[in-house]
Design an enzyme around this catalytic site. Structure first.
Site, short mmCIF file in Angstrom:
data_model
loop_
_atom_site.label_atom_id
_atom_site.label_comp_id
_atom_site.label_asym_id
_atom_site.label_seq_id
_atom_site.Cartn_x
_atom_site.Cartn_y
_atom_site.Cartn_z
N SER A 63 70.39 -3.32 56.16
CA SER A 63 69.62 -4.51 55.76
C SER A 63 70.17 -5.22 54.53
CB SER A 63 68.16 -4.14 55.53
OG SER A 63 67.50 -3.97 56.76
N TYR A 298 68.66 -7.35 40.57
CA TYR A 298 68.50 -7.91 41.90
C TYR A 298 69.25 -7.00 42.87
CZ TYR A 298 67.40 -11.84 38.91
OH TYR A 298 66.86 -12.61 37.93
N GLY A 299 68.61 -6.67 43.98
CA GLY A 299 69.28 -5.74 44.88
C GLY A 299 68.71 -5.77 46.28
N HIS A 300 69.22 -4.85 47.09
CA HIS A 300 68.72 -4.68 48.45
C HIS A 300 69.20 -3.34 48.97
CE1 HIS A 300 67.08 -5.76 52.32
NE2 HIS A 300 66.80 -6.99 51.89
N GLY A 302 69.57 -0.68 52.43
CA GLY A 302 69.81 -0.84 53.85
C GLY A 302 70.02 0.50 54.53
#
Length: 352
Positions: A63, A298-300, A302
């Site tokens: 993701s 800031y991140g994500h 997955g």
């Protein structure tokens, strides 16, 4: 100012110890700070073959791909082709949900922020052709609306597939081709693949799952999610270095594929999060926002069939960290202090 020389030796020693302690088959970590790049790898790509992880190994990013999709969408905004606040139907007249009134109101901005309100966990396989995303969106007419558009947050994979379809329509080409022509090629990413056939030409990891409380994790039987989910997270496989190259383009001072104003707009807080969501403190246009002490990160995260990754740029300190693994469950890491961050990441990745 963060100096990579101060963490290089420590990371080289601790990464193998930590993946062994937490029963993670293999991992690679990359850190970029102040013009320097550090990479370290440990473990194996596949417990069945024993092939070791190296820094040129490819892992699925799952993701985290949503940030790539958001970037493609914001490029269209810069080109004057996409208005985030116009209804999706301005670009996709065929867009349908079970709630006709909601389908007529939903905007691309709401899709980017996971506030569109319709059921998002739909993993329909519509084939491997260039029409996979279009066919997926056609099937959303049976999807229920959970709340009014813009009212609440609900993580929505299907919503990002809709964004991918908007990108296809406005660019006049398949989503995968847009990835290659507007991100992979401009960033000169030499170790990034968009499908299994391409990934196998490189040193690619497989996902793993826990077979028992005392047994070693075993390779998963499926390598990736369907192509229809590409904009949400099924397409991209890459090295930590290539993922860092992409992330550097979102730090404003390293150049990239968006203008500075757009990069700032993409990081603007849109939805404050409740802790019950198990996500960050807030959500922006593709990015999760985390407040760690005095820092804003800031991140994500997955995961895709038991491969996991996450990416965390810190805009104020101008550094970014990524970690890619083939463990047994999703992970979470916050980049704050070295060992605390790495240990938390691997502890979350440990098969249960």
């Amino acid at each position: 100012m963060m100096k990579l020389a101060t963490v290089a030796d420590w990371l080289g020693e601790r990464l193998p110890e930590l993946i062994a302690e937490h029963r993670v088959p293999g991992a690679v970590i990359g850190v970029y700070a102040n013009g320097e790049l550090l990479e370290r790898a440990a473990g194996v790509l596949n417990t069945r073959t024993g092939v070791p992880v190296t820094t040129d190994s490819l892992f699925q990013i799952g993701s985290i791909s949503k940030v790539w999709t958001a970037t493609l969408a914001l490029q269209l905004v810069e080109d004057g082709k996409l208005d985030l606040d116009r209804p999706v139907r301005a670009y996709l007249p065929e867009f349908r949900l079970t709630d006709e009134s909601a389908a007529a109101l939903i905007t691309t901005r709401q899709l980017l922020c996971h506030t569109a309100g319709f059921e998002g966990d739909r993993f329909t396989d519509t084939g491997r052709g260039d029409d996979a995303i279009a066919r997926y969106v056609e099937l959303l007419g049976e999807t229920p609306q959970l709340f009014e558009p813009g009212e609440l947050f609900s993580y929505n994979n299907a919503g990002y597939v809709v964004i991918g379809r908007i990108i296809e329509i406005l660019r006049g080409k398949p989503y995968i081709q847009c990835l290659r022509e507007h991100l992979i090629q401009p960033l000169e990413l030499a170790y990034t693949a968009t499908d299994a056939e391409e990934a196998i030409l490189h040193r690619a990891a497989v996902g793993h799952f826990p077979s028992g409380p005392e047994d070693s994790p075993q390779p998963a039987g499926v390598w990736a999610l369907p192509r229809s989910l590409a904009p949400a997270g099924s397409a991209l496989t890459m090295t930590a270095r290539d993922l860092l190259t992409f992330a550097r383009g979102h730090l404003c001072d390293d150049g990239g594929v968006l203008g500075t104003e757009t990069i700032h707009a993409m990081r603007t807080e849109h939805m404050r999060m409740s802790p019950i969501t198990a996500h960050g403190d807030a959500w922006a246009l593709g990015w999760e926002i985390f407040h760690v002490g005095e820092h804003t990160i800031y991140g994500h995260n997955g995961d895709n069939h038991y491969q996991d990754g996450n990416n965390r740029p810190d805009s104020r300190l101008r550094f970014t960290v990524t970690m890619l693994c083939a463990p047994g469950k999703p992970m979470l890491v916050l980049v704050d202090e070295q060992e605390l961050a790495l240990r938390a990441h691997l502890r979350a990745a440990r098969p249960s």
